[in-house]
Design an enzyme around this catalytic site. Structure first.
Site, PDB file in Angstrom:
ATOM      1  N   LYS A  14      43.416  31.181  43.462  1.00 56.21           N
ATOM      2  CA  LYS A  14      45.247  31.124  43.173  1.00 56.21           C
ATOM      3  C   LYS A  14      46.032  31.362  44.026  1.00 56.21           C
ATOM      4  O   LYS A  14      46.851  30.654  44.717  1.00 56.21           O
ATOM      5  CB  LYS A  14      45.378  31.853  41.824  1.00 56.21           C
ATOM      6  CG  LYS A  14      44.555  31.581  40.561  1.00 56.21           C
ATOM      7  CD  LYS A  14      44.991  32.329  39.315  1.00 56.21           C
ATOM      8  CE  LYS A  14      44.915  33.793  39.410  1.00 56.21           C
ATOM      9  NZ  LYS A  14      43.284  34.211  39.600  1.00 56.21           N
ATOM     10  N   ARG A  89      49.433  35.915  31.139  1.00 52.86           N
ATOM     11  CA  ARG A  89      48.236  36.281  31.053  1.00 52.86           C
ATOM     12  C   ARG A  89      47.769  36.456  29.332  1.00 52.86           C
ATOM     13  O   ARG A  89      46.765  36.577  28.806  1.00 52.86           O
ATOM     14  CB  ARG A  89      47.723  37.529  31.576  1.00 52.86           C
ATOM     15  CG  ARG A  89      47.632  37.572  32.893  1.00 52.86           C
ATOM     16  CD  ARG A  89      46.888  38.654  33.700  1.00 52.86           C
ATOM     17  NE  ARG A  89      47.021  38.424  35.155  1.00 52.86           N
ATOM     18  CZ  ARG A  89      46.227  39.296  35.912  1.00 52.86           C
ATOM     19  NH1 ARG A  89      45.370  40.132  35.508  1.00 52.86           N
ATOM     20  NH2 ARG A  89      46.044  39.107  37.183  1.00 52.86           N
ATOM     21  N   ARG A 128      35.985  39.065  49.981  1.00 50.50           N
ATOM     22  CA  ARG A 128      37.414  39.246  49.764  1.00 50.50           C
ATOM     23  C   ARG A 128      37.667  40.774  50.089  1.00 50.50           C
ATOM     24  O   ARG A 128      38.231  41.252  51.082  1.00 50.50           O
ATOM     25  CB  ARG A 128      38.229  38.727  48.939  1.00 50.50           C
ATOM     26  CG  ARG A 128      40.026  39.052  49.234  1.00 50.50           C
ATOM     27  CD  ARG A 128      40.541  38.643  48.273  1.00 50.50           C
ATOM     28  NE  ARG A 128      40.603  39.123  46.933  1.00 50.50           N
ATOM     29  CZ  ARG A 128      41.264  38.918  45.639  1.00 50.50           C
ATOM     30  NH1 ARG A 128      41.833  37.544  45.842  1.00 50.50           N
ATOM     31  NH2 ARG A 128      41.125  39.267  44.628  1.00 50.50           N
ATOM     32  N   ARG A 134      41.147  45.781  49.336  1.00 48.75           N
ATOM     33  CA  ARG A 134      41.350  46.215  47.867  1.00 48.75           C
ATOM     34  C   ARG A 134      40.226  46.860  47.245  1.00 48.75           C
ATOM     35  O   ARG A 134      39.035  46.180  47.332  1.00 48.75           O
ATOM     36  CB  ARG A 134      41.740  44.999  47.167  1.00 48.75           C
ATOM     37  CG  ARG A 134      43.157  44.696  47.354  1.00 48.75           C
ATOM     38  CD  ARG A 134      43.509  43.475  46.759  1.00 48.75           C
ATOM     39  NE  ARG A 134      43.296  43.149  45.483  1.00 48.75           N
ATOM     40  CZ  ARG A 134      43.506  42.241  44.458  1.00 48.75           C
ATOM     41  NH1 ARG A 134      43.891  41.277  45.138  1.00 48.75           N
ATOM     42  NH2 ARG A 134      43.017  42.118  43.416  1.00 48.75           N
ATOM     43  N   ARG A 146      36.375  42.891  35.518  1.00 50.75           N
ATOM     44  CA  ARG A 146      37.659  42.053  35.594  1.00 50.75           C
ATOM     45  C   ARG A 146      37.348  40.799  34.981  1.00 50.75           C
ATOM     46  O   ARG A 146      38.299  40.258  34.264  1.00 50.75           O
ATOM     47  CB  ARG A 146      38.078  41.827  37.120  1.00 50.75           C
ATOM     48  CG  ARG A 146      38.541  43.315  37.503  1.00 50.75           C
ATOM     49  CD  ARG A 146      39.017  43.441  39.211  1.00 50.75           C
ATOM     50  NE  ARG A 146      39.755  42.259  39.412  1.00 50.75           N
ATOM     51  CZ  ARG A 146      39.870  41.802  40.755  1.00 50.75           C
ATOM     52  NH1 ARG A 146      39.053  42.319  41.610  1.00 50.75           N
ATOM     53  NH2 ARG A 146      40.703  40.756  40.996  1.00 50.75           N
TER      54      ARG A 146
END
Length: 190
Positions: A14, A89, A128, A134, A146
């Protein structure tokens, strides 16, 4: 005004696609993840509260998210439109977004969803995690949690936009350029 909800599970691409599409269409990209990270980094009251939920892998409560989002929209009073990435969401958030946009005499043009196989999502996020710093991208168990949270709590939002005939699914696998082309075809219709 073109207001797009860019939708999909964690790792669907996204953020990458929103950056490309905002330039092409002259839209403002609002990533709730970026908004959260900004507020957390700057230790705002809302950021501190959001962090307490994010650290556990949970969704930030609607009230907190909506206050942050409203502040971001207010920063761009002359925008040609927005790409909302990571928001809404839940049905409650979608209704709150509708109300926010209606107060500005506009509405959501459509939800465009990136559809990606779970195993590809896991690999993308682990990759990533090697460069993002992160912690939620570096642990496969957290990543899988998640994704489960997404399917349980977020994916049902698809029905909200389908009921309004505003849902558009797009194959989110392949090269970045191929995905951008598929998304652009949907954006052009809205």
């Amino acid at each position: 005004m073109k207001n797009i909800v860019l939708f999909g599970p964690p790792g669907a691409g996204k953020g990458t696609q929103a950056e490309r599409l905002k330039e092409k269409y002259g839209l403002v990209h609002i990533s709730t993840g970026d908004v959260f990270r900004y507020n957390i980094k700057n230790a705002t009251e809302l950021g501190t509260l959001a962090k307490s939920f994010m650290d556990k892998g949970n969704l930030v409560p609607d009230e907190v998210t909506i206050k942050m989002l409203n502040a971001e929209v207010e920063k761009h009073p002359n925008a040609a439109g927005f790409i909302f990435d990571g928001f809404p969401r839940t049905d409650a958030q979608a209704k709150a977004l509708d109300e926010l946009l209606e107060s500005k005499d506009t509405q959501v043009s459509g939800m465009v969803a990136l559809e990606v196989d779970d195993e590809i999502l896991v690999q993308r996020l682990l990759e990533r995690g090697k460069s993002s710093g992160r912690p939620d991208d570096a642990n496969e168990t957290v990543i899988r949690d998640r994704i489960k949270v997404y399917y349980k709590q977020t994916a049902p939002l698809k029905n909200y936009y389908q009921a309004q005939d505003k849902y558009y699914g797009v194959d989110g696998e392949g090269s970045i350029d191929e995905i951008t082309d598929r998304l652009s075809a949907e954006f052009d219709k809205l």
